[in-house]
Design an enzyme around this catalytic site. Structure first.
Site, PDB file in Angstrom:
ATOM      1  N   LYS A  40      -6.174  -6.978 -25.805  1.00 44.05           N
ATOM      2  CA  LYS A  40      -6.886  -8.069 -26.495  1.00 44.05           C
ATOM      3  C   LYS A  40      -8.379  -7.776 -26.612  1.00 44.05           C
ATOM      4  CE  LYS A  40      -7.331 -11.724 -24.079  1.00 44.05           C
ATOM      5  NZ  LYS A  40      -7.013 -12.817 -23.183  1.00 44.05           N
ATOM      6  N   LYS A  98       6.359 -14.532 -15.236  1.00 43.05           N
ATOM      7  CA  LYS A  98       7.227 -15.591 -14.690  1.00 43.05           C
ATOM      8  C   LYS A  98       6.999 -16.941 -15.344  1.00 43.05           C
ATOM      9  CE  LYS A  98       3.576 -14.462 -12.253  1.00 43.05           C
ATOM     10  NZ  LYS A  98       2.960 -13.923 -11.086  1.00 43.05           N
ATOM     11  N   GLU A 122      12.591  -8.025 -13.155  1.00 42.66           N
ATOM     12  CA  GLU A 122      12.566  -7.930 -11.687  1.00 42.66           C
ATOM     13  C   GLU A 122      11.157  -8.196 -11.141  1.00 42.66           C
ATOM     14  OE1 GLU A 122      15.531  -7.090  -9.597  1.00 42.66           O
ATOM     15  OE2 GLU A 122      14.036  -8.193  -8.480  1.00 42.66           O
ATOM     16  N   GLY A 180      -6.689  -8.544  -6.918  1.00 42.77           N
ATOM     17  CA  GLY A 180      -5.734  -8.537  -8.034  1.00 42.77           C
ATOM     18  C   GLY A 180      -4.413  -9.197  -7.693  1.00 42.77           C
ATOM     19  N   LYS A 198       8.819 -18.920 -10.223  1.00 41.60           N
ATOM     20  CA  LYS A 198       9.717 -17.904  -9.665  1.00 41.60           C
ATOM     21  C   LYS A 198      11.004 -18.545  -9.138  1.00 41.60           C
ATOM     22  CE  LYS A 198       5.847 -14.892  -8.481  1.00 41.60           C
ATOM     23  NZ  LYS A 198       4.799 -14.664  -7.478  1.00 41.60           N
TER      24      LYS A 198
END
Ligand code: HSE
Length: 423
Positions: A40, A98, A122, A180, A198
């Protein structure tokens, strides 16, 4: 059908995208390479040659030389558009998003079915822990009773830093962001919403129950009070943000994300820092425990790598349990939970009539205000006092369970503390 040589169209080159690039460099056995990267920010310096990058998503989505789209961007709405178009274009997708998955799961399942194109994720639940594919495949026939776990790395990092290392909440959160681990909007982590997203994925793969995130109660760690923390310490318990989904009698599933007091003997008590842990309980295998890093560049990239590898042998989720378990339904009103509620003053007192049983309560200018009680999960989710400033709810060390028949609020256990109540 995916070839053994995979060429990837990668969306996003942030923490996880760069992690994936590094991981692929060190995994020659997979024969996967990144063909193009869509980003972006036009002004950001990039560590790879400029010609690899584009700012137009169609450059990836319409490129027939790209077999697989790996979606690792931050914006869930934009991710949804990308993933949907990729599936419609017949490109297999791997995503770690998620929030996007939880918000659109029914449609994404249907799109996989109608296009015959796989979507693997996953990395979206518990990062490096291989939970989705195990729930989907390994526990295919052995009936699961429950999954409970620490499924957000940032909040576990923050709780560990506060309770083990004595760091203030704000410093611990800032560090989780620097490392992070946290979402770019860390409210998603600390308010329990990332764990709730989740949990939506775990419910689909553990029980075949497809539900929206808004159907699940989530309480985060942003409102933890010093009184609740002191209570935990006095009792020798750890406060962890625990997501739980449990099969109760009569086809009922109860599920929620709640700060929870965990006994030292429980597997989750020893999950520290950004690690995640998931305990499964099933009919034949009994109790099992997954432990591993739940956030960060390489742990998350490792799950993306595993999905890429799975695509090379034609793997896809079949969502078999949706058919197998069609009789199961989410019923928060049929479940109950024991909680400690601490509150600051008369303006945010929990309504006693919401509780099935009030076990103990204290209102003391010196020692603080609290109530310990049993409450229906649905009632807790609806309680107006739950979201008032100064209110903190922590689940006691017990699983979600079927609602008892007890009715009405009453102090069931009268301790000397009750005498301190001043109204
Ligand atoms: N913010 C997420 C976490 C990243 O802390 O768990 C991994 O999903």
């Amino acid at each position: 059908m995916i070839r053994t040589n995979i060429t990837i169209g990668l969306f996003g080159f942030g923490v996880v995208g760069q992690g994936l690039h590094a991981v692929l460099e060190r995994t020659p056995g997979l024969r996967a390479r990144i063909g193009r990267i869509a980003v972006k920010d036009r002004n950001k310096a990039r560590s790879l040659p400029a010609e690899l990058f584009t700012f137009d998503k169609q450059d990836l989505l319409d490129d027939p030389s790209l077999d697989v789209i790996v979606e690792l961007i931050d914006n869930a709405d934009e991710a949804y558009i990308i993933v949907k178009q990729a599936l419609l274009n017949g490109k297999a997708v791997v995503t770690a998003n998620k929030k996007m998955l939880a918000e659109h799961l029914p449609e994404l399942i249907e799109l996989q079915r109608s296009t015959g194109t796989p979507l693997l994720y996953e990395a979206a639940a518990c990062a490096s822990l291989p939970v989705i594919r195990n729930l989907e495949e390994y526990y295919d026939t052995d009936l699961l009773d429950s999954v409970e776990g620490i499924i957000n790395g940032s909040t576990n990092y923050i709780l560990t830093a506060m309770n083990r290392d004595g760091q203030p909440y704000a410093d611990a959160l800032a560090k989780a962001q620097r490392l992070g681990f946290a979402e770019s909007n860390p409210a998603l982590d600390v308010e329990g919403l990332d764990a709730r997203n989740k949990l939506v994925l775990l419910l689909a793969h553990a029980f075949g129950l497809v539900t929206g995130p808004e159907e699940l109660l989530a309480v985060g760690i942003d409102c933890l009070s010093p009184l609740a923390t002191a209570y935990a310490r006095e009792q020798g318990l750890a406060i962890k943000l625990v997501a739980e989904a449990r099969r109760l009698p009569n086809g009922i599933i109860a599920a929620a994300v709640l700060p929870t007091l965990v006994a030292p003997s429980h597997e989750l008590a020893n999950v520290h820092d950004e690690f995640n842990g998931l305990v499964t309980q099933s009919g034949f295998a009994d109790r099992q425990f997954f432990l591993g890093r739940g956030a960060g560049a390489f742990p998350t990239a490792s799950a993306v790598l595993s999905d890429l590898s799975a695509l090379t042998y034609g793997y896809r989720y079949e969502y078999k349990k949706i058919q197998q378990n069609a009789h199961l339904s989410l019923a928060p009103d049929a479940a109950e939970v024991d909680v400690l509620v601490t509150f600051e003053d008369e303006a945010n007192v929990p309504d006693e009539s919401d509780f099935t049983v009030v076990h103990e309560q204290l209102r003391s200018a010196q020692r603080g205000n609290y109530l310990i009680g049993t409450i229906g999960l649905g009632q807790l989710a609806r309680a107006t006092w739950l979201r008032l400033p100064g209110v903190c709810v922590v689940r006691l060390a017990c699983p979600l369970r079927a609602a008892s028949q007890a009715v009405g609020a009453r102090p069931a256990i009268e301790t000397e503390l009750v005498n301190e109540i001043s109204r």
